[in-house]
Design a protein around this motif. Sequence first.
Motif, mmCIF file in Angstrom:
data_model
loop_
_atom_site.group_PDB
_atom_site.id
_atom_site.type_symbol
_atom_site.label_atom_id
_atom_site.label_comp_id
_atom_site.label_asym_id
_atom_site.label_seq_id
_atom_site.Cartn_x
_atom_site.Cartn_y
_atom_site.Cartn_z
ATOM 1 N N MET A 48 27.161 57.135 -39.172
ATOM 2 C CA MET A 48 27.186 58.583 -39.098
ATOM 3 C C MET A 48 28.202 59.003 -38.026
ATOM 4 O O MET A 48 28.431 58.294 -37.070
ATOM 5 C CB MET A 48 25.791 59.081 -38.754
ATOM 6 N N ASN A 49 28.748 60.168 -38.206
ATOM 7 C CA ASN A 49 29.765 60.672 -37.306
ATOM 8 C C ASN A 49 29.211 60.863 -35.893
ATOM 9 O O ASN A 49 28.103 61.354 -35.697
ATOM 10 C CB ASN A 49 30.280 62.007 -37.864
ATOM 11 N N THR A 50 29.991 60.493 -34.892
ATOM 12 C CA THR A 50 29.561 60.600 -33.497
ATOM 13 C C THR A 50 29.267 62.046 -33.106
ATOM 14 O O THR A 50 28.314 62.315 -32.370
ATOM 15 C CB THR A 50 30.647 60.028 -32.569
ATOM 16 N N SER A 51 30.064 62.981 -33.602
ATOM 17 C CA SER A 51 29.839 64.380 -33.231
ATOM 18 C C SER A 51 28.495 64.891 -33.746
ATOM 19 O O SER A 51 27.863 65.734 -33.109
ATOM 20 C CB SER A 51 30.975 65.265 -33.726
ATOM 21 N N ILE A 52 28.032 64.383 -34.873
ATOM 22 C CA ILE A 52 26.718 64.786 -35.384
ATOM 23 C C ILE A 52 25.629 64.286 -34.445
ATOM 24 O O ILE A 52 24.686 65.020 -34.118
ATOM 25 C CB ILE A 52 26.506 64.271 -36.820
ATOM 26 N N TRP A 53 25.743 63.048 -33.987
ATOM 27 C CA TRP A 53 24.738 62.517 -33.051
ATOM 28 C C TRP A 53 24.761 63.273 -31.726
ATOM 29 O O TRP A 53 23.713 63.519 -31.123
ATOM 30 C CB TRP A 53 24.962 61.023 -32.812
ATOM 31 N N LEU A 54 25.957 63.645 -31.262
ATOM 32 C CA LEU A 54 26.055 64.443 -30.043
ATOM 33 C C LEU A 54 25.402 65.811 -30.237
ATOM 34 O O LEU A 54 24.734 66.316 -29.334
ATOM 35 C CB LEU A 54 27.515 64.606 -29.623
ATOM 36 N N SER A 55 25.578 66.393 -31.400
ATOM 37 C CA SER A 55 24.957 67.684 -31.697
ATOM 38 C C SER A 55 23.440 67.571 -31.717
ATOM 39 O O SER A 55 22.736 68.435 -31.183
ATOM 40 C CB SER A 55 25.445 68.211 -33.044
ATOM 41 N N VAL A 56 22.928 66.529 -32.330
ATOM 42 C CA VAL A 56 21.477 66.307 -32.366
ATOM 43 C C VAL A 56 20.938 66.123 -30.947
ATOM 44 O O VAL A 56 19.895 66.680 -30.585
ATOM 45 C CB VAL A 56 21.128 65.099 -33.263
ATOM 46 N N ALA A 57 21.656 65.372 -30.143
ATOM 47 C CA ALA A 57 21.227 65.156 -28.758
ATOM 48 C C ALA A 57 21.198 66.470 -27.986
ATOM 49 O O ALA A 57 20.255 66.736 -27.228
ATOM 50 C CB ALA A 57 22.161 64.159 -28.069
ATOM 51 N N LEU A 58 22.189 67.307 -28.175
ATOM 52 C CA LEU A 58 22.233 68.597 -27.487
ATOM 53 C C LEU A 58 21.084 69.498 -27.932
ATOM 54 O O LEU A 58 20.457 70.165 -27.111
ATOM 55 C CB LEU A 58 23.580 69.279 -27.739
ATOM 56 N N VAL A 59 20.778 69.492 -29.214
ATOM 57 C CA VAL A 59 19.652 70.283 -29.717
ATOM 58 C C VAL A 59 18.351 69.804 -29.081
ATOM 59 O O VAL A 59 17.511 70.615 -28.669
ATOM 60 C CB VAL A 59 19.569 70.210 -31.257
ATOM 61 N N LEU A 60 18.161 68.500 -28.991
ATOM 62 C CA LEU A 60 16.944 67.959 -28.379
ATOM 63 C C LEU A 60 16.828 68.371 -26.912
ATOM 64 O O LEU A 60 15.741 68.725 -26.444
ATOM 65 C CB LEU A 60 16.912 66.435 -28.505
ATOM 66 N N VAL A 61 17.934 68.344 -26.193
ATOM 67 C CA VAL A 61 17.919 68.757 -24.786
ATOM 68 C C VAL A 61 17.552 70.237 -24.681
ATOM 69 O O VAL A 61 16.678 70.619 -23.898
ATOM 70 C CB VAL A 61 19.287 68.485 -24.117
ATOM 71 N N LEU A 62 18.208 71.076 -25.480
ATOM 72 C CA LEU A 62 17.938 72.509 -25.417
ATOM 73 C C LEU A 62 16.518 72.843 -25.850
ATOM 74 O O LEU A 62 15.864 73.703 -25.251
ATOM 75 C CB LEU A 62 18.956 73.276 -26.270
ATOM 76 N N GLU A 63 16.019 72.167 -26.871
ATOM 77 C CA GLU A 63 14.649 72.404 -27.327
ATOM 78 C C GLU A 63 13.629 71.943 -26.288
ATOM 79 O O GLU A 63 12.542 72.495 -26.203
ATOM 80 C CB GLU A 63 14.388 71.681 -28.648
ATOM 81 N N GLY A 64 13.959 70.950 -25.522
ATOM 82 C CA GLY A 64 13.038 70.442 -24.511
ATOM 83 C C GLY A 64 12.961 71.297 -23.258
ATOM 84 O O GLY A 64 11.994 71.215 -22.500
ATOM 85 N N LEU A 65 13.960 72.136 -23.024
ATOM 86 C CA LEU A 65 13.966 72.961 -21.820
ATOM 87 C C LEU A 65 12.860 74.016 -21.834
ATOM 88 O O LEU A 65 12.289 74.334 -20.794
ATOM 89 C CB LEU A 65 15.328 73.644 -21.648
#
Length: 66
Positions: A1-18
């Motif tokens: 899978m594309n690296t940018s997609i994984w980075l996007s998923v990681a950012l969503v998880l961080v923002l959702e966890g705040l």
Amino acid sequence: MNTSIWLSVALVLVLEGLGPMFFPHAWRKMILAMTQLPDGLLRRFGGGLVVAGCVIYYMLSRHLNS
């Protein structure tokens, strides 16, 4: 899978966890209020988020590839 997609998923998880991390009481109230909304409204809201995410992804991927 594309690296940018994984980075996007990681950012969503961080923002959702705040939310629950810093504002647990407000987060709980918001979730409780969402359970009272009709299914149709939740589906429209979810669909709007999907469309917005796809548009943003398309625009960013087009900008980064040019």
